[in-house]
Design a protein around this motif. Structure first.
Motif, PDB file in Angstrom:
ATOM      1  N   ARG A 179      -0.034  -0.379   7.056  1.00  0.00           N
ATOM      2  CA  ARG A 179      -0.191  -1.679   7.714  1.00  0.00           C
ATOM      3  C   ARG A 179       0.808  -2.685   7.165  1.00  0.00           C
ATOM      4  O   ARG A 179       1.192  -2.642   5.987  1.00  0.00           O
ATOM      5  N   ARG A 180       1.184  -3.566   8.043  1.00  0.00           N
ATOM      6  CA  ARG A 180       2.165  -4.594   7.686  1.00  0.00           C
ATOM      7  C   ARG A 180       1.584  -5.535   6.637  1.00  0.00           C
ATOM      8  O   ARG A 180       0.395  -5.859   6.661  1.00  0.00           O
ATOM      9  N   ASN A 189      -0.821 -13.993  11.744  1.00  0.00           N
ATOM     10  CA  ASN A 189      -0.894 -12.794  10.903  1.00  0.00           C
ATOM     11  C   ASN A 189      -2.063 -12.869   9.931  1.00  0.00           C
ATOM     12  O   ASN A 189      -2.728 -11.875   9.663  1.00  0.00           O
ATOM     13  N   GLN A 198      -4.449  -5.803  11.041  1.00  0.00           N
ATOM     14  CA  GLN A 198      -3.024  -5.935  10.767  1.00  0.00           C
ATOM     15  C   GLN A 198      -2.236  -4.903  11.572  1.00  0.00           C
ATOM     16  O   GLN A 198      -2.693  -3.784  11.775  1.00  0.00           O
ATOM     17  N   PRO A 199      -1.058  -5.259  12.026  1.00  0.00           N
ATOM     18  CA  PRO A 199      -0.219  -4.314  12.780  1.00  0.00           C
ATOM     19  C   PRO A 199       0.144  -3.099  11.930  1.00  0.00           C
ATOM     20  O   PRO A 199       0.324  -3.196  10.722  1.00  0.00           O
ATOM     21  N   ASP A 201       2.771  -0.303  10.965  1.00  0.00           N
ATOM     22  CA  ASP A 201       4.204  -0.031  11.030  1.00  0.00           C
ATOM     23  C   ASP A 201       4.518   1.465  11.044  1.00  0.00           C
ATOM     24  O   ASP A 201       5.619   1.862  11.417  1.00  0.00           O
TER      25      ASP A 201
END
Length: 409
Positions: A179-180, A189, A198-199, A201
């Motif tokens: 996760r970013r 964010n 969380q995005p 990656d």
């Protein structure tokens, strides 16, 4: 004192032996109890095996041949090369039809289990309980194992299985998200981080220990692997053992987790993998033309023949891990795992009723006998008569069609 001289290596070895001897002295009572237990277990297996060999195994070999449609090799040896050796498949056809009918009767309904509450209630959980049980039956492949038990029951008269709870953990490749990182200067964010969104990656693969099975396990036990008390008529309340194979890796894992005794690994780690089929099963494999094999396995993949026994044993044999013992000779329900070389572990049975978790399915129970009567036993003499009648007719026809004359001068 060592003043300019080398230490004698023999003295070092003697010191190590002395240390081991002192260690053994502290463990001597425990080791003596384990030796007594091991001698008892080996003697029980030998007595049960001798009783089986003298009472049942020759008949079992005949029943298995009749079930497989194989002509008796002993009768075949007594005949001339030109004589017929046909097997008329009366026993296989009857057994297969009855087997299929029994299997369909037990598991043919869908769902195969129904459950209702005794009284009508608003919070009726009977359907939920049914669904949980059906899910466990599906995970343990109940239908496949039941089919094996029925196969033994219709062939030999009795089929056996073991039902237990199992939690199995093994190392597997697990994909974990990367996760970013949280950016404290980005409110959006930060809000996603607080919500756990969380995005992602990317992903990274790691080797982790995970549950590979957690539930009820049903295992078919071959009649050749069961060793009952020769005086017993039922499993309940009597000693019984069964044979199984496990790998050296399983033993190493058991020792590292503290379940198996450390000395068991010391005695079982050496030697080749036990790939040769047991003596009692070699007859069946020979009849089926199955060639012996010797598979090359890695060190931790080597097979070891072991036994698991359920019995009421003296406390002095069972409570060997430092537990308090009030009466050493008092009997207690126990579970013992051992090989012919060493005891792997011994514990108080975790079954609530103290009975072995081994169950027997009888086709036709016989009073005064542990093993029941199967289809092959009922048709043994009929099968012999039909086989010989058909073979005699074929031989007579061959003699009539191939008349030979001899002239004596």
């Amino acid at each position: 004192e060592n003043i300019g001289y080398q230490v004698n290596p023999v003295l070092e070895v003697l010191e190590e032996v002395s240390a081991l001897t002192q260690l053994d002295e502290t463990q001597r009572p425990r080791l003596e109890m384990l030796e007594e237990l091991h001698a008892y277990c080996k003697q029980f297996i030998q007595d049960s095996r001798n009783w089986r060999q003298s009472s049942f195994e020759n008949d079992w070999a005949i029943f298995q041949r009749n079930s497989d449609g194989i002509y008796d090799p002993d009768l075949s040896k007594r005949k001339e090369s030109w004589q017929s050796k046909v097997f008329v498949p009366i026993t296989p056809s009857h057994r297969e039809n009855i087997h299929a009918a029994l299997f369909r009767m037990i598991v043919g309904a869908r769902p195969m289990l129904e459950m209702r509450a005794r009284t009508t209630q608003d919070n009726d959980q009977s359907q939920n309980v049914r669904d949980l049980i059906l899910r466990d039956m599906e995970k343990t492949r109940f239908e496949v194992e039941l089919n094996k038990v029925l196969d033994d029951a219709t062939t030999f008269g009795s089929g056996f299985c073991r039902i237990r709870r199992e939690e199995k953990r093994e190392e597997r490749k697990v994909r974990n998200p990367m996760r970013r990182a949280v950016n404290v200067l980005d409110p959006q964010n930060m809000q996603a981080a607080f919500n756990g969104n969380q995005p992602v990656d990317g992903f990274v693969d790691t080797i982790q220990e995970v549950f590979t099975f957690k539930g009820t396990r049903m295992e078919h036990l071959s009649i050749w692997d069961i060793f009952p008390d020769p005086k017993a008529l039922t499993i309940e309340g009597n000693t019984i053992a069964y044979r199984y194979f496990q790998t050296l890796g399983d033993i190493v894992k058991g020792v590292s987790e503290g379940y198996y005794f450390p000395e068991s690994l010391h005695k079982l780690k050496s030697g080749e993998s036990e790939e040769t089929q047991t003596d009692d099963k070699q007859i069946t494999e020979a009849d089926r033309n199955i060639a012996p094999s010797n598979v090359v396995r890695p060190e931790y993949g080597k097979r070891r023949e072991c036994f698991e026994m359920y019995a009421r044993l003296p406390k002095k044999w069972v409570l060997v891990r430092g537990e308090e013992i009030d009466d050493p000779d008092k009997l207690i329900s126990a579970r013992v795992q051992f090989s012919m070389d060493v005891v792997l572990t011994v514990d108080v049975s975790d079954e609530y009723d103290g009975e072995p978790p081994i169950y027997k399915m009888d086709y036709f129970p016989v009073s005064g006998r542990f093993y029941a009567r199967g289809i092959c036993e009922m048709l043994t003499h009929i099968q012999e008569v039909v086989n010989e009648t058909v073979n005699q007719r074929i031989d007579n026809i061959a003699l009539i069609l191939n008349k030979m004359f001899g002239v004596i001068e």
